[in-house]
Design a protein around this motif. Structure first.
Motif, mmCIF file in Angstrom:
data_model
loop_
_atom_site.group_PDB
_atom_site.id
_atom_site.type_symbol
_atom_site.label_atom_id
_atom_site.label_comp_id
_atom_site.label_asym_id
_atom_site.label_seq_id
_atom_site.Cartn_x
_atom_site.Cartn_y
_atom_site.Cartn_z
ATOM 1 N N UNK A 74 0.741 -1.221 0.100
ATOM 2 C CA UNK A 74 0.014 -0.155 -0.183
ATOM 3 C C UNK A 74 0.851 1.282 -0.111
ATOM 4 N N UNK A 75 2.226 1.115 0.682
ATOM 5 C CA UNK A 75 2.905 2.368 0.656
ATOM 6 C C UNK A 75 3.407 2.584 -0.821
ATOM 7 N N UNK A 76 3.792 1.533 -1.594
ATOM 8 C CA UNK A 76 4.185 1.520 -2.859
ATOM 9 C C UNK A 76 3.149 2.093 -3.886
ATOM 10 N N UNK A 77 1.832 1.997 -3.386
ATOM 11 C CA UNK A 77 0.619 2.353 -4.353
ATOM 12 C C UNK A 77 0.276 3.782 -3.823
ATOM 13 N N UNK A 78 0.892 4.391 -2.927
ATOM 14 C CA UNK A 78 0.608 5.624 -2.519
ATOM 15 C C UNK A 78 -0.860 5.656 -1.985
ATOM 16 N N UNK A 79 -1.291 4.533 -1.303
ATOM 17 C CA UNK A 79 -2.694 4.584 -0.841
ATOM 18 C C UNK A 79 -2.709 5.470 0.380
ATOM 19 N N UNK A 80 -2.834 6.737 0.125
ATOM 20 C CA UNK A 80 -2.614 7.930 1.297
ATOM 21 C C UNK A 80 -1.524 7.686 2.069
ATOM 22 N N UNK A 81 -0.570 7.038 1.677
ATOM 23 C CA UNK A 81 0.694 6.904 2.565
ATOM 24 C C UNK A 81 2.066 6.449 1.526
ATOM 25 N N UNK A 82 3.256 6.664 1.963
ATOM 26 C CA UNK A 82 4.329 6.041 1.215
ATOM 27 C C UNK A 82 5.399 5.675 2.103
ATOM 28 N N UNK A 83 6.358 5.286 1.623
ATOM 29 C CA UNK A 83 7.564 4.541 2.401
ATOM 30 C C UNK A 83 8.010 5.645 3.448
ATOM 31 N N UNK A 437 -11.178 14.445 7.290
ATOM 32 C CA UNK A 437 -11.722 12.953 6.830
ATOM 33 C C UNK A 437 -10.666 12.163 6.382
ATOM 34 N N UNK A 438 -9.724 12.599 5.431
ATOM 35 C CA UNK A 438 -8.728 12.117 4.611
ATOM 36 C C UNK A 438 -7.766 11.578 5.242
ATOM 37 N N UNK A 439 -7.151 10.338 4.772
ATOM 38 C CA UNK A 439 -5.727 10.181 5.065
ATOM 39 C C UNK A 439 -5.523 8.460 5.615
ATOM 40 N N UNK A 440 -4.455 8.003 5.307
ATOM 41 C CA UNK A 440 -4.089 6.690 5.879
ATOM 42 C C UNK A 440 -4.715 5.729 5.160
ATOM 43 N N UNK A 441 -4.406 4.242 5.515
ATOM 44 C CA UNK A 441 -5.026 2.972 5.080
ATOM 45 C C UNK A 441 -5.238 2.337 6.272
ATOM 46 N N UNK A 442 -5.908 1.038 6.147
ATOM 47 C CA UNK A 442 -5.983 0.296 7.508
ATOM 48 C C UNK A 442 -5.745 -1.221 7.042
ATOM 49 N N UNK A 443 -4.878 -2.038 7.936
ATOM 50 C CA UNK A 443 -4.731 -3.364 7.691
ATOM 51 C C UNK A 443 -5.149 -4.255 8.924
ATOM 52 N N UNK A 444 -5.643 -5.331 8.678
ATOM 53 C CA UNK A 444 -6.163 -6.311 9.632
ATOM 54 C C UNK A 444 -5.279 -7.742 9.043
ATOM 55 N N UNK A 445 -4.757 -8.336 9.882
ATOM 56 C CA UNK A 445 -4.293 -9.633 9.486
ATOM 57 C C UNK A 445 -4.653 -10.737 10.860
ATOM 58 N N UNK A 446 -4.832 -11.992 10.383
ATOM 59 C CA UNK A 446 -4.884 -12.887 11.655
ATOM 60 C C UNK A 446 -4.742 -14.378 10.815
ATOM 61 N N UNK A 447 -4.483 -15.349 11.828
ATOM 62 C CA UNK A 447 -3.972 -16.208 11.180
ATOM 63 C C UNK A 447 -4.341 -17.464 12.252
ATOM 64 N N UNK A 448 -4.395 -18.862 11.881
ATOM 65 C CA UNK A 448 -4.890 -19.989 12.667
ATOM 66 C C UNK A 448 -4.031 -20.196 13.869
ATOM 67 N N UNK A 449 -2.698 -19.860 13.760
ATOM 68 C CA UNK A 449 -1.785 -19.965 14.985
ATOM 69 C C UNK A 449 -2.349 -19.025 16.105
ATOM 70 N N UNK A 450 -2.987 -18.131 16.007
ATOM 71 C CA UNK A 450 -3.538 -16.972 16.795
ATOM 72 C C UNK A 450 -2.669 -15.721 16.812
ATOM 73 N N UNK A 451 -2.088 -15.360 15.818
ATOM 74 C CA UNK A 451 -1.389 -14.153 15.549
ATOM 75 C C UNK A 451 -2.357 -12.994 15.041
ATOM 76 N N UNK A 462 0.150 11.733 -1.663
ATOM 77 C CA UNK A 462 0.218 12.638 -2.750
ATOM 78 C C UNK A 462 -0.328 13.994 -2.418
ATOM 79 N N UNK A 463 0.299 15.264 -2.623
ATOM 80 C CA UNK A 463 1.622 15.356 -3.140
ATOM 81 C C UNK A 463 2.670 15.396 -2.207
#
Length: 630
Positions: A74-83, A437-451, A462-463
């Motif tokens: 998402x940082x590489x895509x400039x999804x309201x954020x970058x590296x 209102x604008x800005x950022x992205x959000x990320x959720x991740x989970x797995x069967x191990x429990x993380x 941008x800009x």
């Protein structure tokens, strides 16, 4: 403000008594389906980002690996954020049963003082450009999370980002955003080279930015990511462990040739970064703050973001029978709005960098007794446009070091003075509503191990000013500082200090095991959205997709964290699903009600079904939020 008559209150009570079941007022037919996963779930703000997370699970990675890959993509895509932006995360470790916070927010550089910005004719730090940047945080945050909690190598996790930097089919949303902001982008040659590949000297082209679907290439960024992978490979070849090799890449970014180029290019463009600013910055793995709401433990990052405001609001609301009020009834909306007013007034005065003295009064702010006192300040029949910060020091040790400033505080920021401020074009790129209102992205991740991982990365949208040949777009987070201690004495800009950000991942546990992971895009609306999502699930029995799509309200009464830090007391945005009678009732209570088709609430979330041992994912229907589960 007009008071409501007893007759009107009686009518309201009658209306509430015949309110339909809460779930019936929610969206029972959702736009998107619930995601069901047995093995893993990956959700973020872009379909390609979610795919990057899925690729890590296919390689045998865990939820931390997936979250890091989604962050990079998402940082590489400039999804309201970058590296060059900032990263903040909450991670549940199933092996220890602990929730840990990741603080990867950059700090103000050497020379960044109130006096410096006033001398430039500024009343707040600027909205964009080299002087708007804090030190890059996202690369460090990603590498620390991966080294400490992941399973895969940096090369594996960065592979999707590197493929995208080599060229990917750009989406219309970002391509059009680059075109719309080209007047600002053209100030900086390095940004122009990346964002405006069709720009011609004679101004003859129809479009300077990429076209939707065009292959968008970032050769400089690809070279920088390759340097990180090379540093890891060299360390592994020298016999270093997986973790040590990832930290070797960290060293190259913050203390090696990448840092040197970031500093050179930023200073050449008028910025303040020094080599020491990058070398001395560090990621903090820290203890989050928490409160218990009716048997559910809710976790947030502490006062360097706005997350504790949601916990404060929950503490206040715990004293009400919200379910009996009816979902989005006038009484419910009023109670919710007033609780948020008080919590955000405290945010606007007391929140700041906890690593910078004086210490924020967190214990008092999150005290249940303090919440009880604040609850008594809520009027039953009208909006309070003058909601003020309280004094939490009465509920913890110590005395308030800013008592006099507290007495002088006003809901609408006082006018700030600076030499030449009339001529300085500040906070004019985004309107107040866009900044709110604008800005950022959000990320959720989970797995069967429990993380379980919840992340809200941002910065470098941008800009963005791209630092020389690195391909790294720097953040714009300096604008969240204040120069006037009357606004917030804990958040006055200083070298080495973190600005109080709006970014706010969330985890909820019940009986010591994860119940929900949730976060949202946006600015000051974030904890408003997340508070309502949580109550939709807990009080109004919605499933996770219904809860992320539900039509929330938006308050504009708190001070904006961007631009001119405006406040609009009483302004209330609702959707047309709210009946006219309810809107009229709210107007008579002193609210400035605006009805729109859809309020801003692009929430992503995972709910854990302990009965069946599965995971339910929800991705908002507001924007391009997208999830994949297996």
């Amino acid at each position: 403000m007009p008071r409501i008559s007893k007759r009107l209150l009686a009518g309201l009570a009658c209306a509430l008594s015949i309110t339909a079941a809460p779930a019936a007022l929610a969206q029972k037919t959702t736009t998107k389906p619930v995601l069901h996963g047995k093995h893993w779930v990956a959700i973020t703000g872009k379909p390609l980002g979610a795919t990057a997370g899925a690729m890590m699970f296919a390689k045998g990675g865990n939820a931390v690996d997936a979250a890091c890959a989604m962050l990079g993509a998402t940082a590489t895509m400039w999804d309201v954020l970058s590296w060059g932006g900032e990263t903040q995360a909450l991670i549940y470790n199933p092996h220890t049963g602990e929730v840990k916070g990741i603080n990867a927010l950059g700090v103000a550089p050497t020379g960044a003082t109130p006096e410096f910005f006033r001398e430039q004719g500024m009343v707040y730090p600027p909205e964009f450009g080299p002087l708007a940047a804090v030190t890059p945080g996202t690369p460090g945050g990603l590498m620390v999370m991966l080294a400490e909690y992941g399973k895969l190598s940096l090369a594996e996790v960065l592979a999707p980002s590197m493929q995208m930097a080599a060229g990917y089919a750009i989406e219309a949303q970002q391509a059009d955003n680059m075109e719309r902001r080209k007047e600002v982008i053209m100030q900086w040659p390095s940004s122009t080279r990346v964002f405006l590949p069709h720009l011609k000297d004679d101004d003859s082209q129809e479009r300077a930015a990429p076209y939707a679907g065009e292959i968008f290439k970032q050769e400089d960024l690809l070279a920088t990511l390759q340097k990180l992978v090379d540093a890891e490979a060299e360390a592994l070849a020298a016999g270093k462990s997986r973790k040590e090799a990832i930290y070797a890449a960290y060293e190259r970014f913050y203390r090696g040739d990448i840092a040197e180029e970031i500093v050179r290019a930023t200073r050449e463009a008028g910025g303040l970064f020094t080599k020491e600013d990058l070398a001395n910055w560090q990621v903090h793995i820290e203890e989050p703050v928490t409160t218990n709401y009716k048997g559910i433990d809710v976790y947030k990052l502490t006062t360097w973001v706005q997350g504790p405001a949601m916990l404060q609001a929950l503490n206040i609301l715990e004293g009400y029978d919200l379910k009996s009020m009816g979902y989005n009834s006038a009484r419910y909306i009023h109670t919710l709005y007033q609780a948020m007013n008080l919590a955000f007034a405290d945010r606007d005065f007391y929140y700041g960098d906890p690593y910078f003295p004086p210490e924020e009064p967190v214990a008092g702010l999150l005290s249940k007794k303090y919440a009880e006192q604040r609850r008594k300040e809520i009027p039953t029949d009208r909006n309070n446009p003058d909601a003020r910060p309280g004094d939490p020091y009465a509920f913890q040790r110590g005395s308030n070091p800013f008592k006099k400033l507290l007495e002088q505080w006003t809901p609408i920021p006082p006018a700030a003075e600076a030499e030449g401020s009339d001529g300085f074009q500040q906070a004019n790129l985004m309107s107040h509503d866009e900044g709110f209102l604008a800005g950022t992205t959000s990320i959720q991740a989970a797995d069967a191990e429990g993380w379980v991982v919840s992340v809200t990365p941002s910065g470098g949208w941008v800009p963005a000013f791209i630092a020389g040949d690195t391909g790294i777009g720097l953040s714009q987070r300096m604008q969240s500082f204040v120069l006037d201690e009357r606004l917030n004495p804990y958040n006055v800009v200083a070298p080495g200090k973190r600005p109080r950000a709006t970014l706010t991942p969330s985890l909820a546990l019940k009986d010591g095991v994860p119940l929900m992971a949730f976060s949202v895009q946006g600015g000051d609306t974030q904890d408003q959205n997340l508070l309502q999502f949580f109550l939709n699930m807990v009080e109004f029995d919605m499933n996770v997709q219904e809860a992320v799509e539900a039509h929330n309200i938006t308050s504009y009464q708190m001070q904006s964290s961007f631009g001119a830090h405006q406040s609009e007391p009483g302004r209330l945005e609702v959707t047309t699903q709210i009946p006219p009678y309810t809107r009229e009732t709210l107007q008579k209570m002193g609210y400035k009600v605006e009805a729109v088709e859809r309020t801003y609430s692009p929430i992503t979330a995972i709910w854990f079904d302990r009965e069946h041992g599965t995971m339910w994912g929800g991705a908002s229907d507001y924007g391009e939020d997208y999830g994949i589960a297996w």
